[in-house]
Design a protein around this motif. Structure first.
Motif, PDB file in Angstrom:
ATOM      1  N   GLY A  81     -44.958  51.184  25.987  1.00 50.66           N
ATOM      2  CA  GLY A  81     -45.825  51.102  27.148  1.00 50.66           C
ATOM      3  C   GLY A  81     -45.184  50.466  28.376  1.00 50.66           C
ATOM      4  O   GLY A  81     -45.846  50.292  29.385  1.00 50.66           O
ATOM      5  N   VAL A  82     -43.920  50.132  28.304  1.00 46.57           N
ATOM      6  CA  VAL A  82     -43.230  49.483  29.417  1.00 46.57           C
ATOM      7  C   VAL A  82     -42.792  50.546  30.416  1.00 46.57           C
ATOM      8  O   VAL A  82     -42.092  51.483  30.068  1.00 46.57           O
ATOM      9  N   SER A  83     -43.199  50.365  31.677  1.00 45.80           N
ATOM     10  CA  SER A  83     -42.850  51.371  32.673  1.00 45.80           C
ATOM     11  C   SER A  83     -41.601  51.015  33.474  1.00 45.80           C
ATOM     12  O   SER A  83     -40.896  51.907  33.927  1.00 45.80           O
ATOM     13  N   ASP A  84     -41.321  49.745  33.647  1.00 42.56           N
ATOM     14  CA  ASP A  84     -40.156  49.343  34.438  1.00 42.56           C
ATOM     15  C   ASP A  84     -38.876  49.464  33.596  1.00 42.56           C
ATOM     16  O   ASP A  84     -38.757  48.814  32.560  1.00 42.56           O
ATOM     17  N   PRO A  85     -37.910  50.266  34.033  1.00 41.31           N
ATOM     18  CA  PRO A  85     -36.697  50.458  33.238  1.00 41.31           C
ATOM     19  C   PRO A  85     -35.861  49.176  33.083  1.00 41.31           C
ATOM     20  O   PRO A  85     -35.212  48.993  32.058  1.00 41.31           O
TER      21      PRO A  85
END
Length: 145
Positions: free
Chosen positions: A23-27
């Motif tokens: 669920g992590v959107s920031d690379p």
């Protein structure tokens, strides 16, 4: 066919990491989470040996140490960008106290370098310093979710 515990532990650890990071959107956040996961997995391997949960194997312990050193070297660069994500456990104190965070990262490097993996006794003796460096950083710079 003989199945050992270490591959099972590593497989379960990677599967857990994949779900936690899904669920992590920031690379940038995802990248640093993967660095920390690599540390967790390899600490689990040598910690399991030290606790008697896994059979001691000097070669596997040295491999885990090598992987820990490589991952540890990535900690400061991975956290340098002050990226945030709702799933992140990184406390803002990392960036407001970069020198303190960096000092704790270096302490982990020093403890890992000193780790002797040639015997179970030496492995156990060195884990205390590594555990203290991990715990010292997590107490100040990690938000438990």
């Amino acid at each position: 066919m003989k199945i050992t515990a270490l591959p099972l532990v590593l497989t379960l650890g990677l599967a857990t990491a994949a779900l936690a990071h899904e669920g992590v959107s920031d690379p940038q956040v995802k990248s640093r989470m993967m660095v920390m996961e690599e540390i967790r997995i390899n600490m689990g391997a040598i910690g399991g040996m030290a606790k008697g949960k896994l059979p001691f194997d000097a070669k596997k312990a040295e491999t885990a140490k090598s992987k820990l050193l490589k991952a540890s070297a990535k900690v400061q660069p991975a956290f340098k960008p002050a990226a945030q994500d709702p799933a992140s456990e990184a406390a803002p104190a990392i960036w407001s106290d970069w020198d303190g965070f960096s000092a704790k990262a270096v302490a982990m490097d020093v403890a890992l370098e000193a780790l002797d993996t040639s015997s179970l006794e030496s492995l156990k003796a060195g884990l205390g310093a590594i555990g203290q460096s991990c715990g010292g950083c997590h107490k100040v710079y990690r938000i438990k979710k």
